[in-house]
Write a protein that holds these residues in place. Structure first.
Motif, PDB file in Angstrom:
ATOM      1  N   LYS A   1      40.619  40.587  37.526  1.00  0.00           N
ATOM      2  CA  LYS A   1      40.678  40.932  36.114  1.00  0.00           C
ATOM      3  C   LYS A   1      40.356  42.420  35.927  1.00  0.00           C
ATOM      4  CE  LYS A   1      39.682  38.474  31.858  1.00  0.00           C
ATOM      5  NZ  LYS A   1      38.864  39.299  30.998  1.00  0.00           N
ATOM      6  N   VAL A   2      41.331  43.256  36.201  1.00  0.00           N
ATOM      7  CA  VAL A   2      41.164  44.713  36.089  1.00  0.00           C
ATOM      8  C   VAL A   2      42.358  45.260  35.310  1.00  0.00           C
ATOM      9  CG1 VAL A   2      39.877  44.932  38.250  1.00  0.00           C
ATOM     10  CG2 VAL A   2      42.368  45.097  38.290  1.00  0.00           C
TER      11      VAL A   2
ATOM     12  N   GLN B   1      48.600  45.865  45.630  1.00  0.00           N
ATOM     13  CA  GLN B   1      49.431  46.706  44.802  1.00  0.00           C
ATOM     14  C   GLN B   1      49.434  46.182  43.351  1.00  0.00           C
ATOM     15  OE1 GLN B   1      50.086  45.061  47.632  1.00  0.00           O
ATOM     16  NE2 GLN B   1      51.959  45.797  48.576  1.00  0.00           N
ATOM     17  N   PRO B   2      49.534  47.097  42.381  1.00  0.00           N
ATOM     18  CA  PRO B   2      49.502  46.682  40.963  1.00  0.00           C
ATOM     19  C   PRO B   2      50.520  45.587  40.625  1.00  0.00           C
ATOM     20  CG  PRO B   2      49.371  49.063  41.136  1.00  0.00           C
ATOM     21  CD  PRO B   2      49.563  48.555  42.530  1.00  0.00           C
ATOM     22  N   HIS B   3      51.709  45.618  41.258  1.00  0.00           N
ATOM     23  CA  HIS B   3      52.707  44.583  40.902  1.00  0.00           C
ATOM     24  C   HIS B   3      52.231  43.196  41.318  1.00  0.00           C
ATOM     25  CE1 HIS B   3      54.575  43.592  44.830  1.00  0.00           C
ATOM     26  NE2 HIS B   3      54.273  44.837  45.158  1.00  0.00           N
ATOM     27  N   VAL B   4      51.464  43.115  42.402  1.00  0.00           N
ATOM     28  CA  VAL B   4      50.931  41.816  42.851  1.00  0.00           C
ATOM     29  C   VAL B   4      49.904  41.321  41.823  1.00  0.00           C
ATOM     30  CG1 VAL B   4      49.635  40.615  44.659  1.00  0.00           C
ATOM     31  CG2 VAL B   4      51.262  42.414  45.296  1.00  0.00           C
ATOM     32  N   LEU B   5      49.024  42.219  41.413  1.00  0.00           N
ATOM     33  CA  LEU B   5      47.989  41.838  40.440  1.00  0.00           C
ATOM     34  C   LEU B   5      48.586  41.395  39.118  1.00  0.00           C
ATOM     35  CD1 LEU B   5      45.336  44.585  41.135  1.00  0.00           C
ATOM     36  CD2 LEU B   5      44.993  42.129  41.304  1.00  0.00           C
ATOM     37  N   LYS B   6      49.637  42.109  38.704  1.00  0.00           N
ATOM     38  CA  LYS B   6      50.290  41.796  37.430  1.00  0.00           C
ATOM     39  C   LYS B   6      50.812  40.349  37.433  1.00  0.00           C
ATOM     40  CE  LYS B   6      53.451  44.194  34.411  1.00  0.00           C
ATOM     41  NZ  LYS B   6      54.259  45.404  34.295  1.00  0.00           N
ATOM     42  N   THR B   7      51.426  39.956  38.522  1.00  0.00           N
ATOM     43  CA  THR B   7      51.962  38.592  38.624  1.00  0.00           C
ATOM     44  C   THR B   7      50.831  37.573  38.663  1.00  0.00           C
ATOM     45  OG1 THR B   7      53.803  39.466  39.885  1.00  0.00           O
ATOM     46  CG2 THR B   7      53.473  37.104  40.016  1.00  0.00           C
TER      47      THR B   7
ATOM     48  N   ALA C   1      56.594  37.115  50.350  1.00  0.00           N
ATOM     49  CA  ALA C   1      57.247  37.219  49.038  1.00  0.00           C
ATOM     50  C   ALA C   1      56.520  38.242  48.157  1.00  0.00           C
ATOM     51  CB  ALA C   1      57.264  35.845  48.359  1.00  0.00           C
ATOM     52  N   TYR C   2      55.203  38.227  48.208  1.00  0.00           N
ATOM     53  CA  TYR C   2      54.437  39.194  47.410  1.00  0.00           C
ATOM     54  C   TYR C   2      54.494  40.595  48.019  1.00  0.00           C
ATOM     55  CZ  TYR C   2      52.007  35.851  44.296  1.00  0.00           C
ATOM     56  OH  TYR C   2      51.693  34.938  43.326  1.00  0.00           O
ATOM     57  N   GLY C   3      54.640  40.666  49.335  1.00  0.00           N
ATOM     58  CA  GLY C   3      54.542  41.962  50.013  1.00  0.00           C
ATOM     59  C   GLY C   3      53.124  42.492  49.944  1.00  0.00           C
ATOM     60  N   GLN C   4      52.183  41.563  49.798  1.00  0.00           N
ATOM     61  CA  GLN C   4      50.769  41.913  49.616  1.00  0.00           C
ATOM     62  C   GLN C   4      50.219  42.705  50.798  1.00  0.00           C
ATOM     63  OE1 GLN C   4      48.303  42.011  47.785  1.00  0.00           O
ATOM     64  NE2 GLN C   4      46.428  41.401  48.827  1.00  0.00           N
ATOM     65  N   ILE C   5      49.384  43.705  50.492  1.00  0.00           N
ATOM     66  CA  ILE C   5      48.655  44.436  51.534  1.00  0.00           C
ATOM     67  C   ILE C   5      47.166  44.162  51.338  1.00  0.00           C
ATOM     68  CG2 ILE C   5      48.079  46.729  52.439  1.00  0.00           C
ATOM     69  CD1 ILE C   5      51.013  47.463  51.455  1.00  0.00           C
ATOM     70  N   GLY C   6      46.508  43.760  52.442  1.00  0.00           N
ATOM     71  CA  GLY C   6      45.114  43.321  52.359  1.00  0.00           C
ATOM     72  C   GLY C   6      45.087  41.808  52.485  1.00  0.00           C
ATOM     73  N   LEU C   7      43.976  41.204  52.076  1.00  0.00           N
ATOM     74  CA  LEU C   7      43.866  39.744  52.180  1.00  0.00           C
ATOM     75  C   LEU C   7      44.653  39.045  51.081  1.00  0.00           C
ATOM     76  CD1 LEU C   7      40.004  39.218  52.637  1.00  0.00           C
ATOM     77  CD2 LEU C   7      41.727  38.978  54.429  1.00  0.00           C
ATOM     78  N   LEU C   8      45.191  37.894  51.409  1.00  0.00           N
ATOM     79  CA  LEU C   8      45.731  36.999  50.382  1.00  0.00           C
ATOM     80  C   LEU C   8      45.243  35.595  50.727  1.00  0.00           C
ATOM     81  CD1 LEU C   8      47.687  37.107  47.832  1.00  0.00           C
ATOM     82  CD2 LEU C   8      49.327  35.965  49.309  1.00  0.00           C
ATOM     83  N   ALA C   9      44.416  35.026  49.845  1.00  0.00           N
ATOM     84  CA  ALA C   9      43.961  33.645  50.050  1.00  0.00           C
ATOM     85  C   ALA C   9      44.956  32.746  49.341  1.00  0.00           C
ATOM     86  CB  ALA C   9      42.570  33.458  49.465  1.00  0.00           C
TER      87      ALA C   9
END
Ligand code: ADP
Length: 384
Positions: free
Chosen positions: A78-79, A97-103, A245-253
């Protein structure tokens, strides 16, 4: 890599327990850190180099903080994403990345994302208001029971309700929501994946979570999950597909439901260290917090296999106790071999507030689970 022992700074949005545990690694490696959190008493405060007090949802507070760091990460979703988008355009490295957080911030967007990417998830309908849900029931388009989820304010089960009757609808928030089919799952699983900027990916073993019967909060996490090899393979395949699919960088639980038919459905994800990965501090070759730091600083990822089976117990505030905290019988728990408590450092407790956790290490998962029940029975989080 010039982050070690230099003036380059890693910024962390949020200074709760997850931030504090991320800082164990930055202290170990002498990486300069700056933390933004609204609370003077944030658990992470003592372990960072610089602490800034500010609102994580405020554009200016996040933007000003981000301008002074080289890499920015989070320990809470929540940022203010608009500030992060601007910082990203201006060259700050932001992971997730901001696009991951937005989704992820919006449960409706998150569910539609899974549908679009062919990721298995429980079926759902989106509503703009609660009145529309009521109309849908009257028309016969929707029948009980179902799961109601607030589109935007979810956290630890708040904002989620299993609805059995018309009467129960009245207590729900009136805003935008998601109505999901109630999945008769056999187990709740989680797979923690970690991805480096160029795409190198590692994952931890599949774990299972056991929930408190009424509080909708995780009580125990078991690693490894007591499931078939086939189910574990399926869970890992789905989790890896999700992270790609997210292209997330860092951890994804990746939180999953295992159905009685053996299917695996994605419930939701968290792009940060997660409660279901706390066991890794003692039980894994590389703990989730170190792994996240490695990924966001683009360092080689560490080995994710376990040194031992483990069970994690959440230490939450006991019902009927609100105020300055004490950890009753912690000495008795410390006397048991293989039992390691973590105290987050929050000054005050209230019912079900996450105040710490305990990891139980034992080569046999069933014995570790029994020891965990004993720990839970012995140690209580109460007021003075
Ligand atoms: P939060 O974001 O608050 O953690 P979740 O979406 O993870 O909310 O839901 C909290 C809990 O509610 C889940 O861990 C699960 O036990 C239950 N739950 C959520 N969705 C469903 C569903 N579709 N079917 C059955 N139970 C569900």
């Amino acid at each position: 890599m010039d982050f070690f022992s230099t003036s380059k700074t890693l910024g962390i949005l949020g200074g709760g327990q997850l931030g504090k545990m991320l800082l164990y690694t930055t202290r170990k490696w002498d990486i300069n850190t700056s933390v933004l959190d609204p609370s003077e008493d944030a658990p992470a405060r003592l372990a960072c180099d610089k602490f800034v007090k500010g609102d994580l949802t405020d554009f200016q507070a996040v933007y000003d903080f981000g301008k002074k760091v080289d890499v920015l990460t989070i320990e809470i979703e929540k940022v203010n994403v608009k500030a992060l988008e601007k910082l990203e355009q201006e060259g700050v490295k932001i992971y997730p990345q901001p696009h991951v957080l937005k989704t992820i911030q919006n449960k409706c967007l998150q569910k539609k994302f899974y549908k679009r990417h062919g990721i298995p998830t429980a079926s759902f309908v989106e509503f703009e208001t609660l009145d529309q849900v009521k109309e849908s029931i009257i028309k016969g388009d929707l029948s009980f029971p179902f799961v109601w989820k607030s589109a935007e304010m979810g956290y630890d089960g708040y904002g989620v309700s299993i609805v059995h009757s018309k009467k129960e609808i009245e207590s729900l928030n009136s805003g935008a929501c998601l109505i999901e089919e109630l999945v008769p799952f056999e187990k709740e699983l989680s797979v923690i994946v970690c991805r480096r900027p160029q795409g190198e990916t590692v994952h931890y073993p599949v774990v299972e979570s056991e929930f408190h019967p009424t509080a909708n909060q995780v009580e125990y996490v078991l690693c490894p999950a007591r499931i078939s090899e086939q189910a574990a393979k399926k869970a890992i395949t789905v989790a890896l597909k999700t992270v790609e699919a997210y292209g997330q960088i860092g951890l994804l639980a990746v939180e999953l439901f295992l159905t009685p038919e053996g299917d695996v459905l994605v419930n939701e994800v968290a792009p940060r260290p997660h409660n279901s990965g706390h066991f890794s501090i003692e039980a894994s070759y590389t703990c989730q917090f170190e792994q996240h730091i490695r990924a966001v600083l683009d360092l080689p990822l560490g080995k994710t296999s376990s040194k031992s089976s483990a069970v994690m117990v959440n230490l939450v505030g006991k019902q009927g106790h609100t105020g300055p905290v004490v950890y009753k019988n912690i000495d008795q728990v410390l006397a048991i071999e293989g039992v390691i408590p973590h105290i987050y450092g929050k000054k005050k407790t209230h019912p079900f507030r996450k105040m710490g956790h305990v990891t139980i290490i034992h080569p046999k998962i069933d014995i570790a689970r029994k020891m965990a029940a004993k720990v839970k029975e012995t140690l209580s989080v109460i007021t003075k």
